[in-house]
Design a protein around this motif. Structure first.
Motif, PDB file in Angstrom:
ATOM      1  N   SER A   1       0.809  -1.219   0.000  1.00 32.84           N
ATOM      2  CA  SER A   1       0.000   0.000   0.000  1.00 32.84           C
ATOM      3  C   SER A   1       0.843   1.269   0.000  1.00 32.84           C
ATOM      4  CB  SER A   1      -0.944   0.005   1.204  1.00 32.84           C
ATOM      5  OG  SER A   1      -0.216  -0.056   2.416  1.00 32.84           O
ATOM      6  N   HIS A   2       2.173   1.107   0.176  1.00 36.15           N
ATOM      7  CA  HIS A   2       3.080   2.252   0.130  1.00 36.15           C
ATOM      8  C   HIS A   2       3.749   2.394  -1.231  1.00 36.15           C
ATOM      9  CE1 HIS A   2       5.513  -1.274   0.872  1.00 36.15           C
ATOM     10  NE2 HIS A   2       6.605  -0.603   0.551  1.00 36.15           N
ATOM     11  N   GLN A   3       3.535   1.417  -2.137  1.00 33.88           N
ATOM     12  CA  GLN A   3       4.260   1.377  -3.404  1.00 33.88           C
ATOM     13  C   GLN A   3       3.485   2.127  -4.489  1.00 33.88           C
ATOM     14  OE1 GLN A   3       4.839  -3.006  -2.942  1.00 33.88           O
ATOM     15  NE2 GLN A   3       6.952  -2.551  -3.577  1.00 33.88           N
ATOM     16  N   LEU A   4       3.630   3.440  -4.474  1.00 31.85           N
ATOM     17  CA  LEU A   4       2.865   4.305  -5.351  1.00 31.85           C
ATOM     18  C   LEU A   4       3.277   4.152  -6.818  1.00 31.85           C
ATOM     19  CD1 LEU A   4       0.655   6.446  -5.353  1.00 31.85           C
ATOM     20  CD2 LEU A   4       2.408   8.183  -4.928  1.00 31.85           C
ATOM     21  N   SER A   5       4.515   3.736  -7.072  1.00 26.48           N
ATOM     22  CA  SER A   5       4.967   3.605  -8.460  1.00 26.48           C
ATOM     23  C   SER A   5       4.157   2.569  -9.220  1.00 26.48           C
ATOM     24  CB  SER A   5       6.458   3.250  -8.505  1.00 26.48           C
ATOM     25  OG  SER A   5       6.711   2.029  -7.830  1.00 26.48           O
ATOM     26  N   ALA A   6       3.753   1.486  -8.563  1.00 29.47           N
ATOM     27  CA  ALA A   6       2.925   0.478  -9.230  1.00 29.47           C
ATOM     28  C   ALA A   6       1.538   1.020  -9.523  1.00 29.47           C
ATOM     29  CB  ALA A   6       2.832  -0.781  -8.367  1.00 29.47           C
ATOM     30  N   MET A   7       1.018   1.857  -8.626  1.00 27.69           N
ATOM     31  CA  MET A   7      -0.281   2.480  -8.885  1.00 27.69           C
ATOM     32  C   MET A   7      -0.181   3.415 -10.078  1.00 27.69           C
ATOM     33  SD  MET A   7      -3.396   2.491  -7.666  1.00 27.69           S
ATOM     34  CE  MET A   7      -4.898   3.436  -7.890  1.00 27.69           C
ATOM     35  N   ALA A   8       0.927   4.146 -10.176  1.00 25.91           N
ATOM     36  CA  ALA A   8       1.106   5.044 -11.314  1.00 25.91           C
ATOM     37  C   ALA A   8       1.198   4.272 -12.617  1.00 25.91           C
ATOM     38  CB  ALA A   8       2.362   5.885 -11.111  1.00 25.91           C
ATOM     39  N   ALA A   9       1.754   3.061 -12.572  1.00 20.96           N
ATOM     40  CA  ALA A   9       1.892   2.248 -13.785  1.00 20.96           C
ATOM     41  C   ALA A   9       0.620   1.503 -14.146  1.00 20.96           C
ATOM     42  CB  ALA A   9       3.030   1.244 -13.595  1.00 20.96           C
ATOM     43  N   ALA A  10      -0.347   1.463 -13.242  1.00 24.08           N
ATOM     44  CA  ALA A  10      -1.539   0.641 -13.447  1.00 24.08           C
ATOM     45  C   ALA A  10      -2.539   1.308 -14.385  1.00 24.08           C
ATOM     46  CB  ALA A  10      -2.203   0.349 -12.101  1.00 24.08           C
ATOM     47  N   ASP A  11      -3.179   0.489 -15.197  1.00 22.28           N
ATOM     48  CA  ASP A  11      -4.297   0.929 -16.031  1.00 22.28           C
ATOM     49  C   ASP A  11      -5.637   0.608 -15.382  1.00 22.28           C
ATOM     50  OD1 ASP A  11      -2.595   1.558 -18.360  1.00 22.28           O
ATOM     51  OD2 ASP A  11      -2.329  -0.614 -18.450  1.00 22.28           O
ATOM     52  N   ALA A  12      -5.610  -0.320 -14.409  1.00 20.88           N
ATOM     53  CA  ALA A  12      -6.859  -0.813 -13.845  1.00 20.88           C
ATOM     54  C   ALA A  12      -6.614  -1.415 -12.471  1.00 20.88           C
ATOM     55  CB  ALA A  12      -7.472  -1.876 -14.775  1.00 20.88           C
ATOM     56  N   LEU A  13      -7.718  -1.627 -11.756  1.00 19.00           N
ATOM     57  CA  LEU A  13      -7.711  -2.407 -10.522  1.00 19.00           C
ATOM     58  C   LEU A  13      -8.372  -3.745 -10.827  1.00 19.00           C
ATOM     59  CD1 LEU A  13      -8.872   0.310  -7.959  1.00 19.00           C
ATOM     60  CD2 LEU A  13      -6.526  -0.456  -8.392  1.00 19.00           C
ATOM     61  N   ALA A  14      -7.657  -4.824 -10.525  1.00 15.41           N
ATOM     62  CA  ALA A  14      -8.221  -6.163 -10.684  1.00 15.41           C
ATOM     63  C   ALA A  14      -8.892  -6.568  -9.382  1.00 15.41           C
ATOM     64  CB  ALA A  14      -7.130  -7.157 -11.048  1.00 15.41           C
ATOM     65  N   VAL A  15     -10.129  -7.000  -9.473  1.00 14.69           N
ATOM     66  CA  VAL A  15     -10.906  -7.364  -8.289  1.00 14.69           C
ATOM     67  C   VAL A  15     -10.677  -8.848  -8.008  1.00 14.69           C
ATOM     68  CG1 VAL A  15     -13.178  -7.326  -7.207  1.00 14.69           C
ATOM     69  CG2 VAL A  15     -12.605  -5.624  -8.963  1.00 14.69           C
ATOM     70  N   LEU A  16      -9.931  -9.143  -6.935  1.00 18.52           N
ATOM     71  CA  LEU A  16      -9.585 -10.515  -6.597  1.00 18.52           C
ATOM     72  C   LEU A  16     -10.380 -10.960  -5.380  1.00 18.52           C
ATOM     73  CD1 LEU A  16      -5.679 -10.298  -6.918  1.00 18.52           C
ATOM     74  CD2 LEU A  16      -7.379 -10.734  -8.705  1.00 18.52           C
ATOM     75  N   PRO A  17     -11.243 -11.957  -5.523  1.00 11.33           N
ATOM     76  CA  PRO A  17     -12.013 -12.438  -4.372  1.00 11.33           C
ATOM     77  C   PRO A  17     -11.103 -13.148  -3.366  1.00 11.33           C
ATOM     78  CG  PRO A  17     -12.314 -13.889  -6.254  1.00 11.33           C
ATOM     79  CD  PRO A  17     -11.515 -12.718  -6.749  1.00 11.33           C
ATOM     80  N   ASP A  18     -11.632 -13.373  -2.179  1.00 12.05           N
ATOM     81  CA  ASP A  18     -10.843 -14.035  -1.145  1.00 12.05           C
ATOM     82  C   ASP A  18     -10.380 -15.406  -1.640  1.00 12.05           C
ATOM     83  OD1 ASP A  18      -9.624 -14.299   1.310  1.00 12.05           O
ATOM     84  OD2 ASP A  18     -11.423 -15.076   2.303  1.00 12.05           O
ATOM     85  N   GLY A  19      -9.137 -15.729  -1.335  1.00 16.82           N
ATOM     86  CA  GLY A  19      -8.591 -17.005  -1.776  1.00 16.82           C
ATOM     87  C   GLY A  19      -7.122 -16.877  -2.092  1.00 16.82           C
TER      88      GLY A  19
END
Length: 401
Positions: free
Chosen positions: A368-386
């Motif tokens: 949650s501190h790794q902002l560089s990956a958020m900047a590189a992201a095009d989307a949020l993948a919704v991963l269910p529990d598991g």
């Protein structure tokens, strides 16, 4: 922990729709209408030509080639002073009024003008109505142009001005204040001392607010002083429609923002079954919605997407179906691993559209501190529990750009 949907419902219930305003059309792009717009006049207002050419009587060119006498020229914006009679034609420019007597236009490419300009030979026959745009062909008087709840695009604004309508009733942009607190925060490029961090969340949230179609208001950064924070929040809610803070919303945290909001607001402190962005605060201060977002940079951004953005869009009059980003289905092109923890995870991913579907890969570190990956992201993948997803598994996506 509470389910994501329950937390979103609490937020949306506290976000009232802003009162309508009358806005100039040049300021209305992206705003939502509150009225039914009815055409007060014809569009186009008169029969006109769709291209440069010659206005003719179709019967005169039925046996083309045919040579006709040129009676003059009709320019756009000028009432015609020519009547086209039998065996006659008038040179005409795109958008010009169709002269009396003419019932068709022959495009210039199908004509040849004599050396002295007195005659024109038409190479092909044309039907009546050829290249003529009829009055009211686009809009007729009394026709409903669009109704309430319409998001105004440049095309809508063009329609309004074509009808002579230069003001429109809409929901305004939400004025959204963004503030930071903390003695550890530093603004500027100077070297950091041990224990200091740069105030990135405020700038990120201001940009997200603008991207959501709102008017961002920078309320600055404040030290860990209760009186200063209380004064800042009260000043913010007086001039803004909503307020965003980040940090100090975890259960059990002793934080000046939490203490102040508990004293001056009606707040709900939630632990949501998601990762990142588990802690969330939401409530009202003097009737104004206040969003207390987590302090970790990625958590702050994800929390904005899931909670603040939908609430703000509701306030600005968007329809319920447009409050949230609608998920689309992709397929994992690489593994998206996680551990079971009873939460829905929102992984930062890159997407590429290929072979008729979105191909999904991780955008990088998922902390949650790794902002560089958020900047590189095009989307949020919704991963269910598991345990996560393997290559080839379907995955719901919230496309961010």
């Amino acid at each position: 922990m509470i389910p994501l949907a329950e937390a979103q419902e609490r937020v949306l219930a506290g976000c009232g729709v802003l009162a309508e305003i009358t806005a100039p059309v040049d300021d209305a792009r992206g705003l939502v209408t509150t009225e039914t717009v009815v055409a007060p006049e014809l569009v186009p207002p008169f029969d006109n030509t769709a291209m440069d050419g010659f206005a003719v009587r179709s019967a005169d060119v039925a046996d083309a080639p045919a040579t006709l006498a040129v009676e003059g020229t009709i320019a756009a914006g000028v009432p015609p002073d020519i009547t086209v009679g039998a065996g006659q034609a008038a040179r005409i420019m795109t958008g010009a009024v169709i002269p009396p007597g003419a019932d068709a236009v022959v495009m210039v490419e199908l004509t040849e003008v004599s050396a002295d300009g007195a005659a024109v030979t038409v190479a092909q026959s044309v039907p009546a109505g050829n290249h003529i745009r009829r009055a009211g062909e686009d809009l007729s008087i009394g026709q409903t142009v669009f109704g309430p709840g319409e998001v105004l695009t440049p095309g809508h604004l063009g329609v309004l001005t074509s009808l002579g309508m230069y003001r429109v009733r809409v929901r305004p942009k939400a004025r959204v204040g963004v503030m930071s607190t903390g003695d550890e925060l530093v603004e500027g490029p100077q070297a950091l001392e041990l224990g200091q961090i740069r105030d990135s969340n405020r700038h990120t949230l201001l940009a997200l607010v603008a991207e959501a179609g709102c008017e961002p208001v920078d309320l600055g950064s404040m030290t860990d002083d209760e009186a200063e924070i209380a004064a800042g929040i009260r000043a913010g809610v007086e001039k803004c429609d909503a307020l965003l803070t980040s940090g100090g919303v975890s259960m059990g945290d002793y934080d000046y923002v939490k203490k102040v909001l508990d004293e001056i607001g009606d707040m709900s402190w939630m632990q949501v079954a998601i990762k990142p962005a588990k802690p969330l605060a939401f409530g009202l201060v003097d009737g104004t919605p206040v969003f207390g977002l987590p302090g970790n940079p990625v958590s702050s951004m994800v929390s904005f997407e899931l909670f603040a953005r939908p609430g703000l869009r509701k306030m600005m009059g968007h329809s319920p179906g447009a409050w949230h980003r609608q998920p689309v289905l992709g397929r994992a092109a690489g593994p998206l691993r996680r551990r079971p923890d009873g939460k829905t995870h929102f992984a930062r991913v890159r997407v590429e559209y290929a072979d008729g579907q979105y191909q999904v890969t991780s955008a990088g570190g998922q902390g949650s501190h790794q902002l560089s990956a958020m900047a590189a992201a095009d989307a949020l993948a919704v991963l269910p529990d598991g345990e996560g997803l393997a290559i080839g598994d379907p995955v719901p996506l919230l496309i961010l750009r």
